[in-house]
Design a protein around this motif. Sequence first.
Motif, mmCIF file in Angstrom:
data_model
loop_
_atom_site.group_PDB
_atom_site.id
_atom_site.type_symbol
_atom_site.label_atom_id
_atom_site.label_comp_id
_atom_site.label_asym_id
_atom_site.label_seq_id
_atom_site.Cartn_x
_atom_site.Cartn_y
_atom_site.Cartn_z
ATOM 1 N N GLY A 113 0.778 -1.239 0.000
ATOM 2 C CA GLY A 113 0.000 0.000 0.000
ATOM 3 C C GLY A 113 0.804 1.279 0.000
ATOM 4 N N VAL A 115 3.022 4.188 -1.425
ATOM 5 C CA VAL A 115 3.159 4.687 -2.787
ATOM 6 C C VAL A 115 4.457 5.447 -2.954
ATOM 7 C CG1 VAL A 115 2.127 6.066 -4.600
ATOM 8 C CG2 VAL A 115 0.674 4.887 -2.969
ATOM 9 N N ARG A 118 4.041 7.615 -8.825
ATOM 10 C CA ARG A 118 2.751 7.551 -9.503
ATOM 11 C C ARG A 118 2.944 8.147 -10.896
ATOM 12 N NH1 ARG A 118 -2.934 7.900 -8.920
ATOM 13 N NH2 ARG A 118 -2.996 7.340 -6.732
ATOM 14 N N LEU A 206 0.556 -1.684 -13.807
ATOM 15 C CA LEU A 206 -0.471 -1.753 -12.768
ATOM 16 C C LEU A 206 0.003 -1.092 -11.474
ATOM 17 C CD1 LEU A 206 -1.773 -5.385 -13.315
ATOM 18 C CD2 LEU A 206 -2.817 -3.257 -14.066
ATOM 19 N N TYR A 210 -1.545 2.411 -12.929
ATOM 20 C CA TYR A 210 -2.983 2.181 -12.803
ATOM 21 C C TYR A 210 -3.466 2.391 -11.381
ATOM 22 C CZ TYR A 210 -7.499 0.513 -14.224
ATOM 23 O OH TYR A 210 -8.818 0.450 -14.512
ATOM 24 N N THR A 211 -2.910 1.623 -10.450
ATOM 25 C CA THR A 211 -3.311 1.800 -9.056
ATOM 26 C C THR A 211 -2.050 1.730 -8.198
ATOM 27 O OG1 THR A 211 -4.656 0.930 -7.255
ATOM 28 C CG2 THR A 211 -4.061 -0.646 -8.963
ATOM 29 N N PRO A 212 -1.319 2.862 -8.156
ATOM 30 C CA PRO A 212 0.049 2.874 -7.639
ATOM 31 C C PRO A 212 0.190 2.250 -6.252
ATOM 32 C CG PRO A 212 -0.460 4.971 -8.623
ATOM 33 C CD PRO A 212 -1.736 4.197 -8.589
ATOM 34 N N GLN B 43 -4.130 -3.414 5.425
ATOM 35 C CA GLN B 43 -4.651 -2.037 5.414
ATOM 36 C C GLN B 43 -6.154 -1.970 5.632
ATOM 37 O OE1 GLN B 43 -3.069 -0.851 1.447
ATOM 38 N NE2 GLN B 43 -2.215 0.801 2.651
ATOM 39 N N THR B 207 -10.114 1.114 -8.200
ATOM 40 C CA THR B 207 -9.595 2.279 -8.911
ATOM 41 C C THR B 207 -10.485 2.620 -10.102
ATOM 42 O OG1 THR B 207 -7.378 1.671 -8.244
ATOM 43 C CG2 THR B 207 -7.567 3.186 -10.087
ATOM 44 N N LYS B 232 -7.581 6.739 -2.799
ATOM 45 C CA LYS B 232 -6.403 7.219 -3.532
ATOM 46 C C LYS B 232 -6.769 7.623 -4.950
ATOM 47 C CE LYS B 232 -2.917 4.339 -1.372
ATOM 48 N NZ LYS B 232 -1.962 3.287 -1.710
#
Lengths: 309, 366
Positions: A113, A115, A118, A206, A210-212, B43, B207, B232
């Motif tokens: 989770g 990051v 990005r 990805l 896409y969803t860092p 998380q 997302t 996010k």
Amino acid sequence: MIDDIVFISQITIKSSIGVLLAAIGEIFAERSGILNLGVEGMMLVGALTGAAIGLAGGPPLLALGGGMLAGALLAMLHAFFSITLRADQTLSGLAIAILGGGLSNFLGRPIIGEVGIRLKAFPLPYLSDIPVIGEIFFNQSVLVYLAYLIIPFASYVLFHTRTGLKIRAVGDDAVSADVIGINVTAIRYCCTIFGGILAGLGGCYLSLAYTPGWKENMTAGQGWIAIAMVIFSLWSPYRAVLGALLFGGLTALQFFFQATGIEVIPVYILLMLPYLLTIGVLILVMHLKKGGKDGKSPRCLGVPFHREG
Amino acid sequence: MNKKLQWLLVCITAICLLVPGTSFSAEKKLKVAFALLWTIDDQGWTTGHYRGIEYLREKMGDQIEVAYTEKVRAADAERVFRGYAEKGFDLIFGTTFEHMDALMRVAKDYPNIRFEHCSGYKTSPNMGNYFTRMYQGEYLAGYMAGLMGFKNVGTVATQPIPEPIRGINAFTIGLIKGLDEAGVQYDSDKLNTVVWLKSWRDPIKETTLAETLAARKHDLIRQMADTPDTSKAACAAGVPAIGYGTDAALAGADCTLVSSLFNWGPYYVETVKAVMDGTWELRQYWKGFEQQGIQLSPFGSKVPQDVQTKVIAEMEKLSQGEDHIFAGPLYDQDGKVLYAQGSSASDSDLLSMRVLIKGVKGNIPQ
């Protein structure tokens, strides 16, 4: 209305790139006669490595390079088993898929989770100003533009160069190719590793664009869909684009239908479509026994090469 | 002579078996075990429980021995519970719905061990269950959103079962209350648009879904999944978000206005103490702010001070046990009365809730 079409198309392209990159890599591997079922595992290690390097402060290029290298290393393992040791490719591929999943889950735990990098949408100057088209195609992440370049390049190499001819020759008739002096082992190694590189890049897409950030099993089956896509495409990069867009489009539509309350086609049917179509194409391929030069699977797909005598 | 030897052996074995079972000396630490759904750093759900375990250790670490196992799925649960029971654990927690049946079976075989199950509905004489009233936190988040004038919320919902449905309704009730107090005009058919993931976590779909809602011009995006990816993605698309389970702002979603948080720690401490004192008894525990079973995260910087004050005042009421969230009049999506003025939803209504209220746009997929 036009706004909706624009963003559905935008999400369609975004959603298709991970699968597409992996599928193009797999097309090369399979064209050379190596079936690699480890795509999911290679995507996962690629995604993890990219995210981890990004988190450690590495520049984007290094993160991408690392992700591709990780995919390549796993592919090399598969190549070693299936080419050098002539092991069963299905088993080796499945082992790679499981290894990649387990390894990435284990090593990735400390950074779940978080990051680092990005890769935001990067509107291309001038091109993105074109109404509708610009917004759909040229307001995407850099990796999407890279994919735009890789697609024609892959197709050109495969069908219009001597290298491509060699690859296809090795995949269709390894013995004859060997007789005329093509290095079967080298070609197969290169193609399998190239497949790993692109799968790793797909994973990076990805986890960086896409969803860092890294999440366990974040590819959620995209590697397996990529393998289905290869069959769907009948081993051609351009048709793989079609398949990937179909996949991306269905992803985008299922949520659009829910969000707007306009449910033209039930979501469950939408989700089923790519698989149904793949089965349909497979049945079609069976009937195309005398199909053209690229109408069916490479003849030596999955068959280890032995030099006689 | 042989017979005598045999007898002697039998006696020794019997004594060996009995002694550790019966001796309950004062120094012996209470052994507490937890079976967890996923990894402690997921998380979301399991991280929430793990924080509770850490809290328990911090408060009572010197008096107890704590163990946990991660990734205990339904198929594997019975083996894990039986293992803990055989190793002499005194109190065993199953922390997710799918542990329920396995825990029931093991509880029957070990009547002297206490079992606790989270989020289920079955009990036996030595197995209680517990849950928190998360909907209270969701109600407060909705109230805050309403006070700030958000009237076209997009919700990324998880599984279409009573718990999330209850949360969606509570949020919407809070939203309407906030909008009414702020005097904002709104269209009560589409205050809160709900889209289902049909999964507890799926970062890629979360997302995509959040981006779809942002592109559909929703003014606030609400996360309900375990991972903070909804929040996010909302932040990246320039739309404020509301987090769920753990603080999404701490996970990098800096546009998060507030998150409602699970807080299992106080319950774990209370239960462990009860077992130690011998006062443990079967109960079905379902508490919210009054027992700090849930919390609100710190507010984001975009939340005005007066809104914060009002939300905290409402939270104080809930802490006093004044929970009138599901009090009538409440209407379903077609405007039919669900609970008339003066009546309200009972706990069993809440636990089996399968209807969306007026203000929610979307339906419950079958």
